[in-house]
Design a protein around this motif. Structure first.
Motif, PDB file in Angstrom:
ATOM      1  N   VAL A 120       0.851  -1.181   0.000  1.00  0.00           N
ATOM      2  CA  VAL A 120       0.000   0.000   0.000  1.00  0.00           C
ATOM      3  C   VAL A 120       0.892   1.238   0.000  1.00  0.00           C
ATOM      4  CG1 VAL A 120      -1.635   1.376   1.354  1.00  0.00           C
ATOM      5  CG2 VAL A 120      -1.966  -1.093   1.120  1.00  0.00           C
ATOM      6  N   GLY A 121       0.709   2.080  -0.991  1.00  0.00           N
ATOM      7  CA  GLY A 121       1.373   3.369  -1.004  1.00  0.00           C
ATOM      8  C   GLY A 121       0.413   4.438  -0.533  1.00  0.00           C
ATOM      9  N   PHE A 122       0.927   5.384   0.253  1.00  0.00           N
ATOM     10  CA  PHE A 122       0.044   6.463   0.715  1.00  0.00           C
ATOM     11  C   PHE A 122       0.574   7.814   0.262  1.00  0.00           C
ATOM     12  CE2 PHE A 122       3.208   6.481   4.039  1.00  0.00           C
ATOM     13  CZ  PHE A 122       3.206   7.754   4.589  1.00  0.00           C
ATOM     14  N   ASP A 123      -0.351   8.722   0.036  1.00  0.00           N
ATOM     15  CA  ASP A 123      -0.016  10.098  -0.268  1.00  0.00           C
ATOM     16  C   ASP A 123      -0.006  10.880   1.036  1.00  0.00           C
ATOM     17  OD1 ASP A 123       0.183   9.720  -3.000  1.00  0.00           O
ATOM     18  OD2 ASP A 123      -1.919  10.199  -3.366  1.00  0.00           O
ATOM     19  N   PRO A 124       1.159  11.342   1.488  1.00  0.00           N
ATOM     20  CA  PRO A 124       1.165  12.132   2.717  1.00  0.00           C
ATOM     21  C   PRO A 124       0.241  13.338   2.598  1.00  0.00           C
ATOM     22  CG  PRO A 124       3.387  11.512   2.100  1.00  0.00           C
ATOM     23  CD  PRO A 124       2.510  11.119   0.957  1.00  0.00           C
ATOM     24  N   ARG A 125      -0.274  13.766   3.732  1.00  0.00           N
ATOM     25  CA  ARG A 125      -1.148  14.945   3.734  1.00  0.00           C
ATOM     26  C   ARG A 125      -0.485  16.075   2.950  1.00  0.00           C
ATOM     27  NH1 ARG A 125      -2.373  17.151   9.328  1.00  0.00           N
ATOM     28  NH2 ARG A 125      -3.186  15.044   9.649  1.00  0.00           N
ATOM     29  N   GLY A 126      -1.274  16.662   2.078  1.00  0.00           N
ATOM     30  CA  GLY A 126      -0.782  17.790   1.303  1.00  0.00           C
ATOM     31  C   GLY A 126      -0.626  17.535  -0.175  1.00  0.00           C
ATOM     32  N   ILE A 127      -0.680  16.255  -0.617  1.00  0.00           N
ATOM     33  CA  ILE A 127      -0.407  15.987  -2.031  1.00  0.00           C
ATOM     34  C   ILE A 127      -1.417  15.044  -2.666  1.00  0.00           C
ATOM     35  CG2 ILE A 127       2.076  16.281  -1.679  1.00  0.00           C
ATOM     36  CD1 ILE A 127       2.192  13.151  -2.253  1.00  0.00           C
ATOM     37  N   ASN A 128      -1.536  15.160  -3.971  1.00  0.00           N
ATOM     38  CA  ASN A 128      -2.148  14.189  -4.867  1.00  0.00           C
ATOM     39  C   ASN A 128      -3.550  13.787  -4.428  1.00  0.00           C
ATOM     40  OD1 ASN A 128      -2.088  12.665  -7.192  1.00  0.00           O
ATOM     41  ND2 ASN A 128      -1.089  10.919  -6.251  1.00  0.00           N
ATOM     42  N   VAL A 180       1.649  20.135   8.369  1.00  0.00           N
ATOM     43  CA  VAL A 180       2.135  19.109   7.434  1.00  0.00           C
ATOM     44  C   VAL A 180       3.544  18.640   7.789  1.00  0.00           C
ATOM     45  CG1 VAL A 180       0.655  19.781   5.501  1.00  0.00           C
ATOM     46  CG2 VAL A 180       2.894  20.908   5.812  1.00  0.00           C
ATOM     47  N   SER A 181       3.963  18.807   9.043  1.00  0.00           N
ATOM     48  CA  SER A 181       5.276  18.292   9.428  1.00  0.00           C
ATOM     49  C   SER A 181       5.249  16.770   9.473  1.00  0.00           C
ATOM     50  CB  SER A 181       5.702  18.836  10.794  1.00  0.00           C
ATOM     51  OG  SER A 181       5.108  18.091  11.840  1.00  0.00           O
ATOM     52  N   ASN A 182       6.428  16.179   9.599  1.00  0.00           N
ATOM     53  CA  ASN A 182       6.503  14.726   9.686  1.00  0.00           C
ATOM     54  C   ASN A 182       5.839  14.183  10.939  1.00  0.00           C
ATOM     55  OD1 ASN A 182       7.655  12.300   8.326  1.00  0.00           O
ATOM     56  ND2 ASN A 182       8.644  12.060  10.312  1.00  0.00           N
ATOM     57  N   LEU A 183       5.719  14.991  11.977  1.00  0.00           N
ATOM     58  CA  LEU A 183       5.032  14.538  13.193  1.00  0.00           C
ATOM     59  C   LEU A 183       3.571  14.235  12.897  1.00  0.00           C
ATOM     60  CD1 LEU A 183       6.581  17.010  15.793  1.00  0.00           C
ATOM     61  CD2 LEU A 183       7.293  14.667  15.252  1.00  0.00           C
ATOM     62  N   TYR A 353       6.151  20.381  -0.479  1.00  0.00           N
ATOM     63  CA  TYR A 353       7.564  20.471  -0.084  1.00  0.00           C
ATOM     64  C   TYR A 353       7.837  21.696   0.782  1.00  0.00           C
ATOM     65  CZ  TYR A 353      12.347  22.093  -0.410  1.00  0.00           C
ATOM     66  OH  TYR A 353      13.569  22.607  -0.104  1.00  0.00           O
ATOM     67  N   TYR A 354       7.314  22.831   0.379  1.00  0.00           N
ATOM     68  CA  TYR A 354       7.673  24.094   1.022  1.00  0.00           C
ATOM     69  C   TYR A 354       7.322  24.117   2.511  1.00  0.00           C
ATOM     70  CZ  TYR A 354       7.692  29.204   1.689  1.00  0.00           C
ATOM     71  OH  TYR A 354       7.918  30.470   2.148  1.00  0.00           O
ATOM     72  N   PRO A 355       6.070  23.960   2.903  1.00  0.00           N
ATOM     73  CA  PRO A 355       5.787  24.010   4.340  1.00  0.00           C
ATOM     74  C   PRO A 355       6.321  22.806   5.096  1.00  0.00           C
ATOM     75  CG  PRO A 355       3.786  23.468   3.140  1.00  0.00           C
ATOM     76  CD  PRO A 355       4.816  23.844   2.116  1.00  0.00           C
ATOM     77  N   ALA A 356       6.308  21.616   4.477  1.00  0.00           N
ATOM     78  CA  ALA A 356       6.776  20.415   5.184  1.00  0.00           C
ATOM     79  C   ALA A 356       8.265  20.522   5.493  1.00  0.00           C
ATOM     80  CB  ALA A 356       6.492  19.165   4.350  1.00  0.00           C
ATOM     81  N   TRP A 357       9.056  20.960   4.528  1.00  0.00           N
ATOM     82  CA  TRP A 357      10.492  21.075   4.751  1.00  0.00           C
ATOM     83  C   TRP A 357      10.784  22.090   5.855  1.00  0.00           C
ATOM     84  CZ3 TRP A 357      14.655  18.349   3.469  1.00  0.00           C
ATOM     85  CH2 TRP A 357      15.908  18.920   3.651  1.00  0.00           C
ATOM     86  N   CYS A 358      10.103  23.208   5.818  1.00  0.00           N
ATOM     87  CA  CYS A 358      10.373  24.251   6.816  1.00  0.00           C
ATOM     88  C   CYS A 358       9.933  23.823   8.209  1.00  0.00           C
ATOM     89  CB  CYS A 358       9.680  25.547   6.411  1.00  0.00           C
ATOM     90  SG  CYS A 358      10.295  26.237   4.843  1.00  0.00           S
ATOM     91  N   GLN A 359       8.835  23.106   8.314  1.00  0.00           N
ATOM     92  CA  GLN A 359       8.373  22.642   9.619  1.00  0.00           C
ATOM     93  C   GLN A 359       9.268  21.539  10.168  1.00  0.00           C
ATOM     94  OE1 GLN A 359       4.039  21.830   9.488  1.00  0.00           O
ATOM     95  NE2 GLN A 359       3.892  23.492   7.984  1.00  0.00           N
TER      96      GLN A 359
END
Length: 506
Positions: A120-128, A180-183, A353-359
């Protein structure tokens, strides 16, 4: 995660731009208490053994009553369902890579793992197929195309472009932009695990997907059956300098390998010459405004030279072509353009990418003077290449006004977690090998080393790696201590035969 085209490489290296693999499409399937309601995937042949779904998760886990978002999933069935063990959840990287899109296109699993596991592949929150982070095209392109800083004025121009992008994306995305951080992704993974209804999690994470696995193991160690992390991030890096130094040092090492090959190989266009000296002359021409792109006849500055050409020293298959290109640059010669190499930039709206990377990372550079000092230190530490496109990540958040919420620290995975497998490529130019060594050491993990190049390796490229990973997934057999798999990446016999291999996101 894999090469695209030169023009998309320029956008990716400027802002690590992640493109979706599939246009977003609303799906009728939703999670319920009994599991996941799987249904047909949009734009996928119904004969393919693939199904799609969405589940609902809280937008804000600290305030779960304030609404939900959707997380998109795609499932590919085990090749031998009668012998099925369970399901492997996977993410291909990013931030911004589409797990659902990856699985719709195929499975990374090989051998007995492919026979006995659904994936199962998942789309992290924020994409696709998940609820998206959206930005207007104008604001996005203004930030992506901001000139490389060469003085305080251009530094401030980039800060202003990032600030405007933040305002624009918040307006178009709403509250999700700041969650949208990794947490949050870790919590979404736990909800997916529960919805799958199979008990403990099997997980395969590539590149940026490794930090998802690492931090999931910190939070939910008892909920894991197996976990394989291929091409690891190191969330314990203490400073912007540590980040930029380790990224650049990997490219420097690979460039010296290229130079040594070229100087000892008659088929190399620069055979018999001091390649490092040749490249130093090319750099001087670029900085003097005298270097011309051998394909397009346009001026080529140092940063563009580094990102579109020198970065390909990381891929042995491209070495013969790179030598021809350097020879042409030195001599002012013209090379035939490759049909189809350039293409129009697509309209770009989705930008996790933008908010996730910064968070997640919070790299800080106070002003141009500090940045200029960092550039000088990089030139001293890696005197040949001096720069890598991945250093652009350190510029992503300047002036952004995005809160850094996922504090960097060493991994602290409880002993209740099962053995975790870490894979690292010795010559990986993206998630560099020292990062995998650090993460594996912090987690007391089981390391598999691939002695070759490229970025990530499991999935049919090395039988040595695949066999060890598959035995772990199927039987939970730990890889032998110190397992090191031989390099399989070598220069192509004919130059100008391979497409450029551009940098992309993690």
């Amino acid at each position: 995660m894999r090469p695209r085209t030169r023009i998309l490489a320029a956008a990716a290296s400027a802002a690590a731009l992640t493109l979706t693999l599939l246009a977003a499409s609303p799906l009728a399937a939703n999670a319920n208490r009994s599991g996941i309601d799987w249904g047909p995937c949009p734009e996928v042949d119904p004969a393919e053994p693939v199904e799609c779904a969405q589940i609902k998760v809280p937008l804000d886990y600290d305030r779960p009553w304030r609404g939900t978002i959707e997380i998109g999933l795609a499932k590919r069935e085990a090749l031998n369902p009668d012998e099925k063990i369970g399901t492997i959840l996977m993410d291909p990287g990013g931030p911004g890579g589409s797990g659902a899109g990856s699985i719709m296109n195929g499975s990374p699993l090989t051998g007995e793992a492919a026979e006995r596991f659904d994936i199962v592949g998942f789309d992290p929150r924020g994409i696709n197929t998940s609820t998206q982070v959206l930005c207007s095209e104008d604001a996005l392109l203004d930030a992506v195309e901001a000139p490389f800083p060469t003085d305080q004025a251009s530094w401030e121009a980039r800060e202003d472009a990032n600030a405007a992008l933040t305002e624009d994306c918040r307006e178009h995305t709403g509250r999700l932009f700041d969650h949208v951080s990794n947490l949050e992704t870790v919590e979404d993974m736990e909800r997916i695990r529960r919805a799958l209804g199979e008990g403990k999690l099997n997980y395969l994470g590539y590149s940026y997907g490794t930090i998802m696995g690492q931090q999931y193991a910190e939070q939910y160690p008892r909920n894991i059956r197996t976990m394989v992390l291929d091409g690891n991030m190191d969330h314990s890096l203490e400073s912007t300098w540590d980040f930029m130094r380790t990224e650049t040092a990997a490219v420097e090492q690979n460039f010296t390998e290229f130079a040594a090959w070229c100087e000892s190989t008659p088929e190399c266009a620069l055979y018999g010459e001091d390649v490092e000296t040749v490249y130093a002359g090319i750099k001087d021409k670029a900085r003097a405004g005298e270097l011309i792109d051998p394909y397009e006849g346009l001026p080529l500055d140092f940063i563009t030279l580094s990102e579109l050409y020198t970065f390909t020293a990381n891929y042995p298959q491209a070495w013969p072509t790179l030598a021809i290109e350097y020879e042409a640059m030195r001599d002012g010669a013209v090379l035939p353009s490759e049909p189809g190499l350039l293409q129009e930039e697509p309209e770009l709206f989705e930008y996790l990418y933008y908010p996730a990377w910064c968070q997640d990372w919070g790299w800080e550079i106070e002003d141009y003077d500090e940045f200029e000092s960092l550039l000088g230190d990089l030139a001293a530490d890696s005197p040949n290449v001096e720069w890598t496109p991945y250093n652009q990540h350190a510029l992503t958040c300047i002036g952004s006004d995005i809160d850094y919420t996922n504090e960097r620290d060493e991994l602290d995975i409880p002993r209740s977690a099962p053995p975790i497998v870490f894979i690292g490529n010795e010559h990986d130019p993206a998630t560099v090998y020292p990062w995998t060594l650090a993460a594996a050491d912090q987690a007391d993990g089981h390391l598999i080393t691939y002695e070759g190049y490229f970025h990530t390796i499991y999935g049919g490229f090395s039988a040595c790696v695949d066999d060890a990973v598959n035995a772990y997934f199927v039987d939970r057999e730990k890889p032998e201590q110190g397992l090191s798999c031989p390099n399989l990446d070598f220069p192509e016999t004919s130059a100008l035969s391979a497409r450029r291999l551009p940098v992309g996101p993690y």
